[in-house]
Design an enzyme around this catalytic site. Structure first.
Site, PDB file in Angstrom:
ATOM      1  N   ARG A 173      -3.139  -7.732  -0.131  1.00  0.00           N
ATOM      2  CA  ARG A 173      -3.306  -7.075  -1.430  1.00  0.00           C
ATOM      3  C   ARG A 173      -3.081  -8.043  -2.586  1.00  0.00           C
ATOM      4  O   ARG A 173      -3.878  -8.076  -3.529  1.00  0.00           O
ATOM      5  CB  ARG A 173      -2.381  -5.866  -1.549  1.00  0.00           C
ATOM      6  CG  ARG A 173      -2.772  -4.724  -0.625  1.00  0.00           C
ATOM      7  CD  ARG A 173      -1.818  -3.552  -0.731  1.00  0.00           C
ATOM      8  NE  ARG A 173      -0.467  -4.002  -0.393  1.00  0.00           N
ATOM      9  CZ  ARG A 173       0.649  -3.363  -0.731  1.00  0.00           C
ATOM     10  NH1 ARG A 173       0.594  -2.249  -1.424  1.00  0.00           N
ATOM     11  NH2 ARG A 173       1.825  -3.817  -0.376  1.00  0.00           N
ATOM     12  N   ASN A 192      -2.983  -0.470   0.733  1.00  0.00           N
ATOM     13  CA  ASN A 192      -2.898  -0.330   2.184  1.00  0.00           C
ATOM     14  C   ASN A 192      -3.105   1.135   2.523  1.00  0.00           C
ATOM     15  O   ASN A 192      -2.646   2.014   1.784  1.00  0.00           O
ATOM     16  CB  ASN A 192      -1.521  -0.756   2.695  1.00  0.00           C
ATOM     17  CG  ASN A 192      -1.307  -2.253   2.660  1.00  0.00           C
ATOM     18  OD1 ASN A 192      -2.245  -3.019   2.589  1.00  0.00           O
ATOM     19  ND2 ASN A 192      -0.060  -2.665   2.704  1.00  0.00           N
TER      20      ASN A 192
END
Length: 93
Positions: free
Chosen positions: A18, A36
């Site tokens: 990320r 996520n």
């Protein structure tokens, strides 16, 4: 300018996917978010020009150094006019 939804599967959580995606998106001027998902995948919604989005997709196919990407799917979506690119907390979906 267009909007894409990208789903990344493999060993993509716990490897700075990320944060790395945000760094790439910020460099390319892409707006949207990355998060996520509960199934172990990473989900991205991104808005930008074709070149920037193609570069982001290429990054997603490799990921950061410790990632092991198995599958990337990308589809166009509806424009949402994001203001910036954010890393969101894990989704329960």
């Amino acid at each position: 300018m267009k909007h894409v939804n990208i789903s990344i599967k493999g060993k993509v959580q716990g490897v700075y996917f990320r944060l790395s995606t945000k760094a790439v998106a910020d460099q390319l001027g892409i707006k949207g978010f990355v998060r996520n998902l509960a199934d172990g995948s990473v989900y991205v919604e991104a808005e930008g020009d074709d070149f920037a989005l193609d570069c982001l997709k290429e990054f997603c196919e490799e990921g950061p150094e410790r990632a092991e990407v198995q599958e990337v799917t990308c589809e166009e979506g509806d424009w949402k006019n994001f203001n910036n690119f954010e890393v969101l907390k894990k989704s329960t979906k």
